[in-house]
Design a protein around this motif. Sequence first.
Motif, short mmCIF file in Angstrom:
data_model
loop_
_atom_site.label_atom_id
_atom_site.label_comp_id
_atom_site.label_asym_id
_atom_site.label_seq_id
_atom_site.Cartn_x
_atom_site.Cartn_y
_atom_site.Cartn_z
N ASN A 144 0.83 -1.23 -0.14
CA ASN A 144 -0.09 -0.13 -0.20
C ASN A 144 0.93 1.24 -0.04
O ASN A 144 0.36 2.27 -0.66
CB ASN A 144 -0.86 0.00 1.30
CG ASN A 144 -2.03 -1.00 1.27
OD1 ASN A 144 -2.40 -1.33 0.17
ND2 ASN A 144 -2.66 -1.46 2.21
N ASP A 145 1.98 1.14 0.59
CA ASP A 145 2.97 2.49 0.80
C ASP A 145 3.56 2.52 -0.79
O ASP A 145 3.55 3.68 -1.06
CB ASP A 145 4.02 2.22 1.92
CG ASP A 145 3.25 2.22 3.12
OD1 ASP A 145 2.25 2.65 3.66
OD2 ASP A 145 4.30 1.64 4.10
N LEU A 146 3.75 1.53 -1.23
CA LEU A 146 4.41 1.76 -2.51
C LEU A 146 3.37 2.14 -3.49
O LEU A 146 3.58 2.73 -4.66
CB LEU A 146 5.08 0.53 -2.90
CG LEU A 146 6.39 -0.08 -2.02
CD1 LEU A 146 6.89 -1.41 -2.70
CD2 LEU A 146 7.49 1.01 -2.43
N SER A 147 2.24 1.72 -3.55
CA SER A 147 1.11 2.09 -4.28
C SER A 147 0.83 3.80 -4.26
O SER A 147 0.64 4.39 -5.14
CB SER A 147 -0.21 1.39 -3.87
OG SER A 147 -0.15 0.00 -4.09
N ASN A 148 0.79 4.22 -3.17
CA ASN A 148 1.02 5.73 -2.84
C ASN A 148 1.78 6.35 -3.47
O ASN A 148 1.88 7.44 -4.30
CB ASN A 148 0.73 6.06 -1.24
CG ASN A 148 -0.41 5.75 -0.73
OD1 ASN A 148 -1.61 5.56 -1.35
ND2 ASN A 148 -0.24 5.32 0.77
N LEU A 149 3.04 5.79 -3.20
CA LEU A 149 4.36 6.35 -4.01
C LEU A 149 4.39 6.16 -5.37
O LEU A 149 4.81 7.35 -6.21
CB LEU A 149 5.65 5.79 -3.49
CG LEU A 149 6.09 5.97 -1.98
CD1 LEU A 149 7.31 5.26 -1.75
CD2 LEU A 149 6.27 7.44 -1.74
N GLN A 170 2.43 11.46 -11.16
CA GLN A 170 2.50 12.86 -11.02
C GLN A 170 3.63 13.68 -11.38
O GLN A 170 3.91 14.58 -12.19
CB GLN A 170 1.91 13.57 -9.68
CG GLN A 170 0.46 12.92 -9.40
CD GLN A 170 -0.46 13.37 -10.55
OE1 GLN A 170 -0.77 14.49 -10.89
NE2 GLN A 170 -1.20 12.40 -10.98
N SER A 171 4.93 13.12 -10.91
CA SER A 171 6.08 13.70 -11.16
C SER A 171 6.48 13.36 -12.80
O SER A 171 7.21 14.39 -13.53
CB SER A 171 7.28 12.87 -10.45
OG SER A 171 7.09 13.08 -9.20
N LEU A 172 6.13 12.30 -13.36
CA LEU A 172 6.24 11.92 -14.59
C LEU A 172 5.43 13.06 -15.56
O LEU A 172 6.15 13.66 -16.53
CB LEU A 172 5.55 10.65 -15.21
CG LEU A 172 6.53 9.39 -14.92
CD1 LEU A 172 5.84 8.27 -15.22
CD2 LEU A 172 7.51 9.76 -15.72
N PHE A 207 11.10 7.06 -4.40
CA PHE A 207 10.92 5.56 -4.94
C PHE A 207 10.48 4.64 -3.98
O PHE A 207 10.34 3.58 -4.35
CB PHE A 207 12.00 5.21 -5.75
CG PHE A 207 12.28 6.28 -6.90
CD1 PHE A 207 11.26 6.68 -7.83
CD2 PHE A 207 13.59 6.90 -7.12
CE1 PHE A 207 11.51 7.45 -8.80
CE2 PHE A 207 14.00 7.76 -8.31
CZ PHE A 207 12.83 7.77 -9.05
N ASN A 208 10.94 4.80 -2.59
CA ASN A 208 10.79 3.88 -1.43
C ASN A 208 10.12 4.48 -0.14
O ASN A 208 10.04 5.56 -0.05
CB ASN A 208 11.97 2.97 -0.93
CG ASN A 208 13.37 3.83 -0.44
OD1 ASN A 208 13.04 5.20 -0.40
ND2 ASN A 208 14.13 3.27 -0.12
N SER A 265 5.75 -3.73 -10.51
CA SER A 265 6.46 -5.27 -10.25
C SER A 265 6.77 -5.67 -8.94
O SER A 265 6.18 -6.77 -8.59
CB SER A 265 7.49 -5.39 -11.20
OG SER A 265 7.33 -5.24 -12.59
N LEU A 266 7.22 -4.69 -8.11
CA LEU A 266 7.49 -5.09 -6.85
C LEU A 266 6.21 -5.25 -5.85
O LEU A 266 6.02 -5.96 -5.24
CB LEU A 266 8.51 -4.11 -6.18
CG LEU A 266 8.68 -4.11 -4.43
CD1 LEU A 266 9.33 -5.47 -4.33
CD2 LEU A 266 9.66 -3.01 -4.09
N ILE A 267 4.98 -4.35 -6.30
CA ILE A 267 3.87 -4.21 -5.49
C ILE A 267 3.30 -5.44 -5.91
O ILE A 267 2.74 -6.28 -5.23
CB ILE A 267 2.88 -2.96 -6.02
CG1 ILE A 267 3.36 -1.89 -5.33
CG2 ILE A 267 1.46 -3.23 -5.55
CD1 ILE A 267 3.04 -0.63 -6.05
N ASN A 268 3.48 -5.90 -7.21
CA ASN A 268 2.76 -7.04 -7.39
C ASN A 268 3.29 -8.42 -6.87
O ASN A 268 2.77 -9.31 -6.38
CB ASN A 268 3.07 -7.36 -9.10
CG ASN A 268 2.20 -8.53 -9.51
OD1 ASN A 268 0.88 -8.80 -9.63
ND2 ASN A 268 2.93 -9.86 -10.10
#
Length: 494
Positions: free
Chosen positions: A59-64, A70-72, A148-149, A442-445
Amino acid sequence: MGDNITLSAAVRQNLLTLQSTADLMSGVQNKLATGLKVNSALDNPNSFFTASGLNSRSNDLSNLLEDMGQSLQTIRAADEGIQTITDLVESAKAKANQALQTQSQFERAKFAAQYNNLLEQIEDVAKDSSYKGKNLLAGDGNDLTTIFNEDATSKLKISAIDYTNSALSTGLNLSDLVEGQGGATSFQLEGGKTTYTLTDGTSTLNTSSLLTDSADIISGDAIEVRSAGGTAQSSLTVDGTTTVQDMIDSINSTPGVRAEFDEGTGVLTVISNEDMTLVADQTASAVLATVAATAFTALSTTLVDSGSFKAGDTLTLTDGNNFELGSLEIDEDTTVDDLTNFISDFNGVDASFNTTTGKLAIQSETDLALTSDNANFNAENFTADADGVTIEALSDSGFAMDNDINRVVDRLNNALSNLRSQASEFGTNLSTVEIRQDYTKSLINTLQEGAGKLTLADTNEEGANLLALQTRQQLASTSLSFASQADQTVLSLF
């Protein structure tokens, strides 16, 4: 009699089996309904808490991941702005090169104004390249940091560049050009003429005749052109060899004065910009001719009525770069109006004639010179004007000289190099964020899959379990029925 009801062992055993089966069916149904085999810490503490940790990180990574997206978009907005600014800088360079192709100061001033408009558009594009309040082309306060983390130890900081002011040396270093401010001048159109007939008393003289043959001139006379104050402006001493042509040449040597002679009639016409007198001052002391010069007061007045013009003169109009705008050949019928229209025909130049003062006023957006191949042009107070009528603009445009344009082109080339380098840097940052975005997905998956392995139920297995339990329940019900029927056979004895 007691309150307890006594069941046979067979019935009680079947009831216990049915209860157990019902509990098992409830558990299987819950797993199928939730899709989880571990719904709480009671089910499997180790799996439950391990899966919770994996899901929390996911979930934390999903928020990031959302922040990365948005940065992109912020980087893309800046990159699109740079591409547009690059196009505008290339257009500005084209304007500078166009200015090099002409020597006309007026055209160069127009190109300078167009150049400034392009710089204004560059600044506007830079100001408009923001996304959600963040603008990487607006300098201070707009740096972008992408995390990123989950503990923020891995991140990318993108420094903003300021293109909202094109003149900044840390940005494009492109300053607005001076567009130039013109000037004005005026010169007097005036003149008068008189005639004097050269005769020996019985016949007229010609250009080769001796002046001493004239009835009014004797040897020793000084033929003088005098100003209104009596000052001699030219002088010719007559002797036995002095001819009529010598006198004509002497008169013509006086700035602003012209002599014309008619061989057939012996008539000498004297035309002057100023009041003047032609005298033979020695023995005769005679006034040969007097000219009363006045200011021109009509557009229809012919220019040859002034000592500044004669038929065959060529007037040339040039700007400060010695670029010839055009020329006008004077003939006997050329009027003040013709001269006024000639000057006004050119872009950036305007001429008007004051019929009260006889002054021709000229306004020009650039340096300007009106010259003539006649040395008497614009002579005043019997003094020649070698420069003609000139206008020095209050300021020249930034494209007035070739060196000025070349310096601008050099700066434009540096700006283009700067833009391409900055675009490359943004492109690298964009790729970095995209790569980390894909990695995070990929990491979230992976985390979610790992959590699922610990908690997700196997629906195929649980479905089979439910079917088996339903069969067991039916069998247990049948067995209970048989046990009850066995107890009922006792009643048949009564």
